[in-house]
Enzyme design. Sequence first.
Site, PDB file in Angstrom:
ATOM      1  N   LYS A   1       0.815  -1.222   0.000  1.00  0.00           N
ATOM      2  CA  LYS A   1       0.000   0.000   0.000  1.00  0.00           C
ATOM      3  C   LYS A   1       0.845   1.268   0.000  1.00  0.00           C
ATOM      4  O   LYS A   1       0.426   2.314  -0.506  1.00  0.00           O
ATOM      5  CB  LYS A   1      -0.897   0.024   1.256  1.00  0.00           C
ATOM      6  CG  LYS A   1      -1.915  -1.088   1.305  1.00  0.00           C
ATOM      7  CD  LYS A   1      -2.634  -1.155   2.638  1.00  0.00           C
ATOM      8  CE  LYS A   1      -1.998  -2.072   3.628  1.00  0.00           C
ATOM      9  NZ  LYS A   1      -2.208  -3.472   3.553  1.00  0.00           N
TER      10      LYS A   1
ATOM     11  N   GLU B   1       0.306  -7.262   9.578  1.00  0.00           N
ATOM     12  CA  GLU B   1       1.445  -6.726   8.836  1.00  0.00           C
ATOM     13  C   GLU B   1       2.735  -7.262   9.456  1.00  0.00           C
ATOM     14  O   GLU B   1       2.746  -7.688  10.621  1.00  0.00           O
ATOM     15  CB  GLU B   1       1.466  -5.190   8.942  1.00  0.00           C
ATOM     16  CG  GLU B   1       0.279  -4.489   8.321  1.00  0.00           C
ATOM     17  CD  GLU B   1       0.201  -4.663   6.812  1.00  0.00           C
ATOM     18  OE1 GLU B   1       1.123  -4.258   6.101  1.00  0.00           O
ATOM     19  OE2 GLU B   1      -0.803  -5.230   6.345  1.00  0.00           O
TER      20      GLU B   1
ATOM     21  N   ASP C   1      -2.555   1.061   9.170  1.00  0.00           N
ATOM     22  CA  ASP C   1      -2.981   0.284   7.989  1.00  0.00           C
ATOM     23  C   ASP C   1      -4.365   0.747   7.510  1.00  0.00           C
ATOM     24  O   ASP C   1      -4.582   0.948   6.310  1.00  0.00           O
ATOM     25  CB  ASP C   1      -2.994  -1.213   8.352  1.00  0.00           C
ATOM     26  CG  ASP C   1      -3.529  -2.056   7.225  1.00  0.00           C
ATOM     27  OD1 ASP C   1      -2.803  -2.272   6.242  1.00  0.00           O
ATOM     28  OD2 ASP C   1      -4.699  -2.494   7.312  1.00  0.00           O
TER      29      ASP C   1
ATOM     30  N   LYS D   1      -5.357   2.604   3.952  1.00  0.00           N
ATOM     31  CA  LYS D   1      -6.411   2.161   3.027  1.00  0.00           C
ATOM     32  C   LYS D   1      -7.344   3.331   2.700  1.00  0.00           C
ATOM     33  O   LYS D   1      -7.775   3.495   1.551  1.00  0.00           O
ATOM     34  CB  LYS D   1      -7.170   0.989   3.643  1.00  0.00           C
ATOM     35  CG  LYS D   1      -6.301  -0.275   3.668  1.00  0.00           C
ATOM     36  CD  LYS D   1      -6.883  -1.360   4.536  1.00  0.00           C
ATOM     37  CE  LYS D   1      -6.023  -2.620   4.457  1.00  0.00           C
ATOM     38  NZ  LYS D   1      -6.278  -3.564   5.542  1.00  0.00           N
TER      39      LYS D   1
ATOM     40  N   GLY E   1      -5.717 -12.348   4.402  1.00  0.00           N
ATOM     41  CA  GLY E   1      -5.578 -13.799   4.271  1.00  0.00           C
ATOM     42  C   GLY E   1      -4.816 -14.077   2.997  1.00  0.00           C
ATOM     43  O   GLY E   1      -5.085 -13.456   1.958  1.00  0.00           O
TER      44      GLY E   1
HETATM   45  N1  HSE Z   1      -2.668  -6.373   7.902  1.00  0.00           N
HETATM   46  C1  HSE Z   1      -3.789  -6.125   7.067  1.00  0.00           C
HETATM   47  C2  HSE Z   1      -5.041  -6.269   7.871  1.00  0.00           C
HETATM   48  C3  HSE Z   1      -3.757  -7.110   5.933  1.00  0.00           C
HETATM   49  O1  HSE Z   1      -4.982  -6.813   8.979  1.00  0.00           O
HETATM   50  O2  HSE Z   1      -6.102  -5.824   7.429  1.00  0.00           O
HETATM   51  C4  HSE Z   1      -4.702  -6.782   4.832  1.00  0.00           C
HETATM   52  O3  HSE Z   1      -4.465  -5.505   4.299  1.00  0.00           O
END
Ligand code: HSE
Length: 342
Positions: A130, A214, A225, A229, A322
């Site tokens: 990302k 992560e 995270d 997004k 996943g």
């Molecule tokens: N580490 C991220 C999460 C993985 O837990 O959502 C998927 O982007």
Amino acid sequence: MIKRIKIVVIGFGSIGRALAKVIALKRKTINNKYGILIDVVGVVDSKGMALKADGFDEYELLKLCEVPRSGVNLFKPYAYQGVDLDVLYNSTQPDVHIELTPSEYSSGEPGISNIIYAINRGVHVVTANKAPLVLKYREIMSSALSKGVEIRFRATVLGGTPFIDTLMSLRSHDIERIEGILNATSNFILTEMHEKLVDFNEALRMAQALGVAEANPTLDVDGVDAAAKMVIISNILEKPLKIEEIYRESISRVTLRDIIDAVRQGYIIKSITFFDVRGGKASIKIVKIPKSDLFAQINGIMNGVRIRSDATEIVFIGRGGGGIETAHSILDDVISIALHYS
Ligand code: HSE
């Protein structure tokens, strides 16, 4: 007519290995269905590379998954010591570059340099990393446009589902608000705390064992995270946010006592990311929501997003991460590129 698509995979952790397995299992079916033969011609990790210009066969792909972490340079006779993109590209001539290096939000490296390298070589990119999009979305997209290559990134948000594609398809909508559970690890941890009454640290260990966290799990629990997004979403909506502008609350401050008190009052504790698109503001908050709320039903590694536009409201629920699910998103992006350019 069969079209060969040569791919190189940069980053060979849990997602890279899941991708190698899925390709080993599905490349014949994909070939039969679409006339596209996907050949993995190079795999790269932090210490070295495994190169085979005519593509690893299914058995070799599965054997590659057995090498230790950072050990593709042990995969004889295809091993190469050290990472050199010139060597990788010159010896394999890839069509698609798959960027799976870990998301690193201070410099965005090595992801940014790798993606820019691919674009400059005229190679399409599929990324699950990302950070390059969070830090350099516009620059990457405009370079790709000028070189006539595609950047696809379905795996970056709700990794195991086609959320990005759906959001991009809402071309006639004026999107007003997006809110949701965007981080699988945090949602899994909070679910475990509610259902098993384990404390935060134990639930975090369970999340790491699942392979969804992560490489640095503080990115998950501190909301980085989820913020990343939302930055990607904001760029798609052409209302770009910077990651540091997003207010974040960490789930590490949620105690078992908070959970028990909330449940007694008929609530569930969730980490929800809000984006007021018109106001240009986003935040990640730890909130108490009624047990009857839709988001209260989204548990474990599931993610959910509610999109409100001037025309309608859409709720999207799916796997947020996943290995196998994310690998399918990556592979779907590769197939889309192959179909588009064949
Ligand atoms: N580490 C991220 C999460 C993985 O837990 O959502 C998927 O982007």
